[in-house]
Each structure stands twice: as structure tokens, then as C-alpha cells.
Design a protein around this motif. Structure first.
Motif, short mmCIF file in Angstrom:
data_model
loop_
_atom_site.label_atom_id
_atom_site.label_comp_id
_atom_site.label_asym_id
_atom_site.label_seq_id
_atom_site.Cartn_x
_atom_site.Cartn_y
_atom_site.Cartn_z
N ILE A 10 0.60 -1.10 0.06
CA ILE A 10 -0.06 0.14 -0.11
C ILE A 10 1.11 1.31 -0.10
O ILE A 10 1.94 1.18 0.90
CB ILE A 10 -0.67 0.09 1.37
N PHE A 11 1.07 2.15 -0.50
CA PHE A 11 1.62 3.29 -0.99
C PHE A 11 0.78 4.82 -0.89
O PHE A 11 -1.18 4.37 -1.37
CB PHE A 11 2.14 2.89 -2.75
N PHE A 12 0.68 5.67 -0.66
CA PHE A 12 -0.03 6.20 -0.71
C PHE A 12 0.52 8.34 -0.78
O PHE A 12 1.70 8.68 -0.42
CB PHE A 12 -0.75 7.01 1.04
N GLY A 13 -0.01 8.54 -0.75
CA GLY A 13 0.46 10.47 -1.39
C GLY A 13 -0.32 11.62 -0.74
O GLY A 13 -0.34 10.88 0.47
N THR A 14 0.23 13.02 -1.55
CA THR A 14 -0.52 13.38 -0.46
C THR A 14 -1.45 14.79 -0.76
O THR A 14 -1.84 15.93 -0.69
CB THR A 14 0.95 14.98 -0.56
N GLY A 15 -1.99 14.41 -1.71
CA GLY A 15 -3.65 14.70 -2.25
C GLY A 15 -3.80 15.20 -3.39
O GLY A 15 -4.34 15.04 -3.91
N THR A 16 -2.77 14.84 -4.35
CA THR A 16 -2.78 15.45 -5.71
C THR A 16 -2.86 14.01 -6.74
O THR A 16 -1.69 12.69 -6.75
CB THR A 16 -1.63 16.72 -5.89
N ALA A 17 -2.73 14.64 -7.94
CA ALA A 17 -2.59 13.35 -8.60
C ALA A 17 -0.82 13.18 -9.00
O ALA A 17 -0.74 11.60 -9.43
CB ALA A 17 -3.37 13.85 -10.67
N GLN A 18 -0.52 14.07 -10.00
CA GLN A 18 1.06 14.11 -9.73
C GLN A 18 1.98 13.51 -8.18
O GLN A 18 2.95 12.10 -8.29
CB GLN A 18 1.29 15.37 -9.63
N SER A 19 1.74 13.28 -7.05
CA SER A 19 2.42 12.04 -5.73
C SER A 19 1.52 11.24 -6.37
O SER A 19 2.59 10.51 -5.85
CB SER A 19 1.56 13.14 -4.82
N ILE A 20 1.34 10.71 -6.97
CA ILE A 20 -0.03 9.55 -7.08
C ILE A 20 1.68 8.81 -8.25
O ILE A 20 2.00 7.77 -7.78
CB ILE A 20 -0.78 9.61 -8.20
N LEU A 21 1.90 9.46 -9.33
CA LEU A 21 2.35 9.07 -10.21
C LEU A 21 3.93 9.36 -10.09
O LEU A 21 4.86 8.64 -10.46
CB LEU A 21 2.75 10.29 -11.14
N ASP A 22 4.15 10.48 -8.81
CA ASP A 22 5.79 10.06 -7.97
C ASP A 22 5.92 9.13 -7.36
O ASP A 22 6.85 8.17 -7.37
CB ASP A 22 6.37 11.66 -7.00
N LEU A 23 4.62 8.29 -7.10
CA LEU A 23 4.75 7.10 -6.30
C LEU A 23 5.07 6.01 -7.30
O LEU A 23 6.15 5.24 -6.44
CB LEU A 23 3.38 6.80 -5.40
N VAL A 24 3.93 6.22 -8.32
CA VAL A 24 4.49 4.52 -9.62
C VAL A 24 6.26 4.69 -9.72
O VAL A 24 7.06 3.68 -9.40
CB VAL A 24 3.98 4.97 -10.55
N GLY A 25 6.65 5.64 -10.10
CA GLY A 25 7.53 6.18 -10.82
C GLY A 25 8.15 5.04 -11.75
O GLY A 25 7.25 4.40 -12.15
#
Length: 246
Positions: free
Chosen positions: A109-124
Motif C-alpha cells: 500500500i502506497f499513499f500520496g499527498t492528495g494530488t494526482a502528481q503525488s500518485i505518479l511520483d509514487l509509481v515512478g
């Protein structure tokens, strides 16, 4: 100013109500009245999207309501989610809510900071080979789907929750000087309940970027739009409006 009434299209805050002091200061009253509710799609409605959940190795969640709908549909479809499934959530709060349905510590499980970009950064690059299912509510197009559409990542968006307008029979919108709206579905609910609705003297305060264009399309004028640097919250927007009216 006594007697000024405000409608906020959200449930009443259970704790830390930021509006109580404002109402006391300006002699206003607030009615919390959700104009729509989110309901899980029926099995038939979901199947109409032709989405096969087992095909996806990573799921993207942005709300607790969608998480409940997802696992409910999985149960109805008799889909067993493998332990190898990866979950990408917009915030930590959304990620922690997964504990209601799965053993949190045993999953990826991974979580971002509330933005779409934070999800893409998690994916990397590490998770770039996954097949992503983006779970949505009300529409297939949002900031997350747009971000994924602009990336080379393999993905599909599927709706799990739909908005249903509240029954506003007996509600007189003309009694409110100010109405606070958050979602396009708020506008849909007004139009469905009051086909002849005219804005008249009602002042609209909106919160969120997506509703701004929806207001324009509906021919409704916005008095104050939040969030912004100057107006970070609805409470601040109300304070600014009421101060200007005093």
C-alpha cells in the motif's frame, strides 16, 4: 444582519465546527444540507463498463466511499483479490481505511499527498509495469485519470460510485442569502429538484476547481471561489463575505 441564512451542501461537522464563531459574530445561521449522496453502483451498472477486476495488478483509490463500493462489488462478483495486489491511495487517511477490508500490514500500500502528481511520483519507474485500475466516483474524468492519460502507464478508469440527488421537497432555496457548493452534482441536484430555479439574489460560494466550470455552464455566478491563497477555506470565504456585508 440578524436572520441571514446560509446553506452548506455538506453534512454537519461532528467536531471542530469552524462556522459556529462566524455565525455568532455576524448573527447568521447555517443549515448543513447535502444536496446529493454517493451510492455504490449496482452489479448490473458496473458490469456495463466491461471491466474485469482480476486483470489489474494495481488499484488507485481516492475516497473511502469508493473503497467500500470496490470491495462490495468484488464480493458480489466473487473476485478474490490476491495478496500481491498493489494499492495506490491519494492520502494516508484513504490508505488507512483499507484496514476495514484487508490486512493492512500484509499488503503493498502506497499513499500520496492528495494530488494526482503525488500518485505518479509514487509509481515512478519501480511500478511502471503495473496495470492500473483507477476507481472513480460520478465521472470517469478527474485529475487522476487526466494525469494517467498523460503518462505511458497502462491504465483503465472505472466508476464505482454514482451521485444521487437528494429529495429537496419542502426546501425553499430563496430563504438563503448564501449557498456553498462543492461539486457539479450539487448543481445537478438543484436543477433536478427545481427545474425553474433562478439564482436571483443568492450568493454562491464554491470550493474546488472542478465546480467552477460547472457553475459557468449552468449560468450561475460565483461570489467567492476557494481555495486560493487569500481564501484557503469555506470558513474564510464566509468571513470575507459577511464582513463586506456588515
Amino acid at each position: 444582519m440578524n436572520g441571514l441564512k446560509i446553506l452548506i451542501s455538506q453534512p454537519s461537522p461532528q467536531t471542530n465546527n469552524p462556522y459556529a464563531a462566524i455565525c455568532q459574530k455576524f448573527g447568521a445561521t447555517v443549515d448543513f444540507k447535502p444536496l446529493f449522496t454517493n451510492q455504490a453502483l449496482s452489479l448490473r451498472e458496473f458490469r456495463a463498463q466491461h471491466v474485469e477486476i482480476p486483470e489489474y495488478t494495481a488499484i488507485v483509490f481516492s475516497s473511502k466511499t469508493v473503497i467500500d463500493a470496490f470491495f462490495s462489488l468484488c464480493e458480489q462478483l466473487r473476485v478474490k483479490i490476491p495478496d500481491s495486489q498493489k494499492y495506490f491511495c491519494t492520502t494516508e487517511a484513504v490508505a488507512m481505511y483499507l484496514q476495514k477490508h484487508i490486512v493492512y500490514r500484509k499488503r503493498k500500500i502506497f499513499f500520496g499527498t492528495g494530488t494526482a502528481q503525488s500518485i505518479l511520483d509514487l509509481v515512478g519507474a519501480k511500478h511502471a509495469d503495473e496495470n492500473f485500475l483507477i476507481t472513480t466516483s460520478g465521472t470517469l474524468e478527474n485529475d487522476i485519470t487526466k494525469a494517467f492519460d498523460g503518462s505511458p502507464l497502462k491504465h483503465t478508469a472505472a466508476m464505482f460510485v454514482k451521485p444521487v440527488s437528494s429529495d429537496l421537497a419542502g426546501v425553499d432555496l430563496s430563504q438563503y442569502e448564501v449557498m456553498v457548493l462543492y461539486n457539479k452534482s450539487d448543481i445537478v441536484a438543484i436543477k433536478e429538484n427545481f427545474p425553474a430555479f433562478k439564482q436571483g439574489n443568492i450568493k454562491f460560494i464554491t470550493f474546488g476547481r472542478s465546480i467552477v466550470s460547472a457553475m459557468s455552464e449552468a449560468g450561475l455566478n460565483i461570489e467567492i471561489s476557494a481555495p486560493s491563497t487569500e481564501v484557503p477555506s469555506v470558513a474564510k470565504a464566509l468571513e470575507i463575505y459577511l464582513s463586506s456585508r456588515a
